[in-house]
Write an enzyme that holds these catalytic residues in place. Structure first.
Site, mmCIF file in Angstrom:
data_model
loop_
_atom_site.group_PDB
_atom_site.id
_atom_site.type_symbol
_atom_site.label_atom_id
_atom_site.label_comp_id
_atom_site.label_asym_id
_atom_site.label_seq_id
_atom_site.Cartn_x
_atom_site.Cartn_y
_atom_site.Cartn_z
ATOM 1 C CG ASP A 176 87.154 -19.852 -3.304
ATOM 2 O OD1 ASP A 176 86.707 -18.773 -2.699
ATOM 3 O OD2 ASP A 176 86.293 -20.911 -3.071
ATOM 4 C CG HIS A 229 86.094 -24.588 -0.149
ATOM 5 N ND1 HIS A 229 87.071 -24.545 -0.567
ATOM 6 C CD2 HIS A 229 85.492 -23.698 -1.192
ATOM 7 C CE1 HIS A 229 87.330 -24.327 -2.190
ATOM 8 N NE2 HIS A 229 86.461 -24.149 -2.425
ATOM 9 C CG HIS A 259 88.797 -22.565 -7.117
ATOM 10 N ND1 HIS A 259 89.598 -23.505 -6.089
ATOM 11 C CD2 HIS A 259 87.830 -22.265 -6.661
ATOM 12 C CE1 HIS A 259 88.954 -23.617 -4.950
ATOM 13 N NE2 HIS A 259 88.207 -22.473 -4.916
HETATM 14 ZN ZN LIG Z 1 86.075 -22.728 -4.176
#
Ligand SMILES: [Zn+2]
Length: 1042
Positions: free
Chosen positions: A376, A581, A264
């Site tokens: 996430d 995000h 990620h």
């Molecule tokens: Zn993230």
């Protein structure tokens, strides 16, 4: 020779046995005699080290041309965000022939090794990568000297927070290389260490009540007995003991874990966008290396934007990624441009995430993604299932709801149903993480934690360091391979997202369904934090909407006009990037905010140029007076008071009527007779002011609060008895940790109404077309607010233009409107529709939604009457009992200590209505507030007559988007996107003035529906909608007249 059986010949103490084995593998204790101490057989310093320090992020070619000066291990360099390039000369001793040789490199910065001009390995101590394999077996006569470059970024895996991870970066930080040496790696010792650690994990994970646990412990103990670290020839016997244990198979019913490599990488967060480009290179080159060495290893990678960065800056690495993709080892997932916020982007912006993403994946990797991937993100809109389905995706993966503070989400594998009824298969990896380290504890948690036991027997397991990148390690892979099928543990399979979901689909008959939003009961402050980013987002969504519509109309009307497809794509990609995000939620550092604001500025300035160019093209060839073109970009006719620019920078108010998605010439100096009642402004002797336009009458007390709001026709009062509206309130806003992210339930207990000074209210516009009153309000010793309350002729809502100078720490500013309305639920606008949430705190699920998000409006209605609260750039809101509250400003200090400090401007509006909010036009009013009529200067003569490009037969359907079809810049095909906004089944006629020769339905990715041809009758076509359905259609225009 048969391996001795791992049975303890005498009574054994559980803890001492366990700790004995732990000491045998410990990197801290007894390394003089334990196995860990034998991992490196021999070492020697690098031959020479020199360095070059730069504040820039230079490409390799330019970096290596610089002047490198001699350097020592332990030298300090920096500061934060700089880069130190090292030239490393290596000479491998001749005596090491036949051995495995590594370069060991340890630094508190993030490093990338370059060899022969190409990146070959990321080295990050925090990501457990400190060794670059120079050769697995040094051959006789092989060259033993070489030069490498190591690029060390002056930041850690998670940025450079001062004191804590999410604190603002420490800009004075220095960095070091603490170790740089050649080492002979003892591969056999390493394998035993992996085995022993797994056995310890099994013993601890299964515990003292478990038979298999003792087998693991005694096997490990016996391995220590037979293994003499100083005698490598004893290792084989120990290894055989472990193999015997791990080779004992599980039963047929074992749970299967699909281990998928992942990394990620936040596209910007505690580091700037530019550093993310290098994080991608460091992480992915390491992953590619692992793919080459482990043919069964599969790595899932999301976010087209990151791939495009690597394509541009690291073409060699990108080619290797594409090769791995062809082999099926590198699997693009997600389908979106970035992993965007799941709440705040508009419906159209969400569609564009997929449109830009899927087209990129198709073009670069030969196929689109089948899974939406948002592990996430801080909550998921109830409109996402339909958007996913329209973009060719039926599968969804996240894990973020495991962060819920109050309620445990009841599923890990389930069908998720959106507001229109669309369903997708959703999977949350039951281990509640996207950054697994592949230890036994995580594998066992994945099985025990699964909330859908008995329904499904497959789970995802995403392994690899994440957030700041890093990704998987060889050790993780070695652990997983060793545990592929061992009794007592789940079966482990190196797998792809596609394989996992195919298995889940086979089990789908047993799965439950969750209807509506996936609300994250945490991070609810992100609807409000960084108001300027929110404002930029809303504004730029509007600018791109308007620019696309006008450019489309110009394309249809003018044979000379070139649709600015490339420019619009660039601008969209900037907007989509900012919807990442940690950007649009406001949870990033100041450096990122500065970049984001610059991107918004680019969209504003270029977007406005595109609007002017399109307006000029629309006017060309039309006779009429020079002057202004008044444009309505919304799909209904509007009559509004508009401020028209006059020469010299002044403005004059005019009442204008503009048809649906069309234009009208600016009104001439003679105003037509006004059929409606002019706005009356009455100032009372007590200092209060009443504004009345015959539709609504609003009374402001001498401090600017609303004491009465009456819907004139019915005489109905909107403000709750004995209460006042437009009441500003301040709260203490101190979360537990995640400062920019979280607003906690207990902040509600610190509510302090802000009381103004009587006599501050004054009349602004005196009535007629517009009446207004304004006031000042001292919010605190350091913060003040001024507001103009505006009522226009014919307008069904009263607007509150607000300016705030905000200098606070950990305070939350909101505004409240207690309504004379009773309802157990309120409605909130979301992407392409709306949903209801409770106004009470009956259950923990209701209470946990004390702070929610909405787009342009929220509404509290009882039968026949209600009050809507509209806004032009806010997202945080709540309705508790009868009080509608809009969240305005926060003041968190981490990760950006300057967040929200300074000047803000925003507008909200209040609209009382009879009937339902649908029938009374709340949705249209909220659009109008957000899409003001445009007064565009026409360079040539402006058209003399009004013109409408599109209109609809029902207000329930919104024509949201008009754009050129993707693909070919010269194409004369438009794409229209419409949705049903009321929550009803409805038929709709679309009327157009454009020369359409063919109309056909398509999906959100603009792929034609082969059965979707729509007959045209007199330039009208009929569409049928179900509640909240989104439909796209292509209009092929006739060729322009020669
Ligand atoms: Zn993230």
């Amino acid at each position: 020779m048969e391996a001795p059986a791992p049975v303890a010949p005498s009574l054994k103490h559980w803890r001492t046995t366990l700790e004995r084995v732990e000491k045998f593998v410990s990197p801290l204790y007894f390394t003089d005699c334990n196995l860990r101490g034998r991992l490196v057989r021999d070492s020697c310093p690098v031959a020479a080290l020199s360095s070059f320090l730069t504040p820039e992020r230079l490409p390799y070619q330019r970096a290596v041309e610089q002047n490198f000066l001699p350097a020592q291990i332990g030298d300090c360099f920096g500061p934060t965000w700089w880069t130190c390039w090292f030239q490393v000369e290596l000479i491998i001793p001749e005596a090491w022939v036949g051995q495995e040789v590594h370069l060991i490199w340890e630094s508190n910065g993030e490093s990338l090794v370059w060899h022969d001009g190409e990146p070959v390995q990321g080295l990050t101590k925090e990501g457990e990568k400190t060794s670059y394999i120079l050769t697995e077996r040094l051959g006789e006569g092989e060259p033993r000297s070489l030069t490498l470059y190591v690029e060390v970024a002056c930041n850690g895996l998670l940025g450079a927070g001062k004191g804590s991870m999410i604190a603002a970066p420490d800009l004075e930080k220095t960095f070091q290389v603490s170790r740089a040496e050649l080492a002979v790696f003892h591969r056999e010792a390493y394998k035993l260490l992996v085995d022993l650690e797994l056995l310890l994990g099994i013993a601890k994970g299964l515990g003292e009540n478990n038979q298999r646990s003792f087998q693991a412990l005694y096997t490990a103990n016996q391995m220590v007995n037979v293994c003499d670290p100083a005698q490598p020839e004893t290792f084989a016997a120990a290894h055989a003991l472990a193999s015997r244990f791990f080779g004992q198979r599980g039963g047929e019913s074992q749970h299967t874990i699909h281990a998928i490599g992942h990394c990620h990488i936040d596209t910007a967060w505690l580091w700037p966008f530019k550093e993310t480009v290098r994080k991608c290179a460091r992480s992915w080159v390491t992953a590619v290396q692992l793919m080459d060495q482990n043919p069964s290893f599969i790595f899932a990678c999301s976010q087209a934007q990151q791939l495009e960065w690597v394509k541009n800056d690291y073409p060699g690495l990108y080619a290797r990624l594409q090769t791995c993709a062809l082999r099926g080892q590198f699997v693009p997932v997600g389908g979106t441009w970035v992993e965007m916020d799941g709440n705040l982007p508009s419906g159209e912006a969400m569609v564009r995430q997929f449109l830009q993403g899927q087209n990129f994946f198709l073009q670069e990797f030969g196929k689109m993604c089948s899974e939406f991937w948002l592990p996430d993100t801080f909550g998921y809109s109830a409109q996402l299932p339909q958007i996913m389905r329209g973009c060719g995706i039926r599968r969804f993966l996240t894990q973020k709801l495991s962060w819920n503070l109050v309620n445990t989400f009841p599923h890990h594998t389930f069908f998720w149903e959106g507001i229109d009824g669309s369903r997708v298969l959703a999977h949350f990896p039951p281990g509640d993480s996207y950054g697994m380290q592949c230890n036994v504890e995580e594998l066992l948690k994945t099985v025990t934690n699964n909330r859908d036991k008995g329904r499904t027997n497959h789970s995802a397991f995403l392994f690899g360091f994440g957030d700041g990148g890093g990704g998987p390690t060889q050790t993780m892979l070695d652990r997983l391979k060793r545990l592929c099928n061992t009794d007592g543990l789940p079966r482990v399979q190196l797998s792809s997202p596609g394989q996992l979901f195919s298995e889940l689909e086979r089990e789908a008959g047993q799965l439950c369904t969750w209807v509506g939003e996936l609300f994250l009961e945490l991070h609810n402050g992100t609807y409000t934090t960084h108001a300027q980013i929110k404002k930029g987002n809303r504004e730029c969504e509007r600018i791109l909407h308007d620019a696309e519509l006008l450019s489309s109309l110009a394309l249809a009307r003018s044979s000379q006009f070139l649709y600015p497809a490339e420019k619009l794509q660039d601008l969209w990609r900037l907007l989509l990037l900012n919807q990442f995000h940690d950007v649009v939620p406001g949870s990033c550092i100041q450096l990122v905010v500065e970049d984001a604001m610059r991107y918004y500025e680019d969209i504003r300035s270029c977007g406005n140029e595109l609007l002017s160019a399109a307006a000029t093209a629309l006017c060309a060839g039309e006779p009429g007076p020079e002057g202004l073109l008044i444009v309505n970009t919304l799909p209904w006719k509007r009559t509004e008071v508009l401020a028209l620019p006059k020469p010299g920078g002044a403005h004059t108010l005019a009442l204008v009527t503009v048809p649906s998605m069309g234009y009208a010439p600016a009104p001439t100096s003679q105003q037509p007779l006004m059929p409606q009642q002019p706005v009356m402004v009455v100032e009372e002797t007590d200092g209060s002011v009443t504004l009345d336009n015959g539709i609504i009458r609003v009374r402001l007390d001498p401090t600017g609060r609303v004491t009465s709001l009456v819907l004139v026709a019915s005489g109905r009062e909107t403000i709750a008895e004995g209460a006042v509206g437009n009441q500003f309130v301040l709260f203490d806003d101190v979360p537990l940790y995640w400062d920019a992210w979280d607003v906690m339930d207990y902040h509600l207990e610190t509510r302090k109404p802000v009381l103004g000074q009587p006599g501050t209210l004054a009349v602004g516009n005196e009535g007629g077309l517009r009446g207004s009153a304004w006031f000042l309000l001292q919010l605190s010793p350091n913060s003040r607010l001024s507001q103009e309350v505006v009522l226009d002729l014919g307008c069904p809502y009263v607007r509150f233009h607000t300016e705030v100078h905000w200098q606070e720490s950990h305070k939350f500013l909101k505004v409240e409107f207690p309504a004379r309305v009773r309802s157990p639920q309120a409605s909130y606008e979301i992407q392409f529709g709306h949903l209801q949430r409770p106004t009470h705190y009956n259950t923990s699920w209701d209470w946990a939604r004390f702070e929610v998000w909405a787009h342009r409006w929220l509404d509290l209605s009882e039968h026949g009457f209600g009050l809507a609260l509209l806004n032009d750039c806010k997202y945080g809101a709540s309705v508790r009992d009868n009080v509608l509250t809009l969240s305005l400003l926060r003041a968190p200090k981490a990760p950006d200590a300057t967040a929200d400090m300074g000047r803000h401007e925003f507008t909200y509006a209040l609209m009382p209505h009879k009937g339902s909010f649908q029938d009374s036009g709340v949705i249209q009013a909220a659009y109008s507030l957000n899409f003001p009529l445009l007064a565009l200067p026409a360079l040539g003569p402006a058209p003399a007559a009004a013109w409408s490009a599109f209109s609809l037969s029902t207000p329930a359907v919104v024509l949201e988007t008009v754009k050129q079809a993707e693909g070919s810049p010269l194409s004369r095909t438009l794409v229209l996107r419409l949705y049903e906004a009321y929550g009803s089944h409805v038929n709709c006629w679309l009327q157009t003035a454009l020369p359409v020769q063919e109309a056909v339905l398509c999906d959100l990715l603009e792929r034609r529906d082969p059965a979707g041809h729509l007959p045209l009758h007199d330039n009208r076509l009929k569409l049928t909608f179900s509640p909240f359905q989104v439909q796209s259609l292509m209009l092929v225009l006739q060729p322009p007249p020669a």
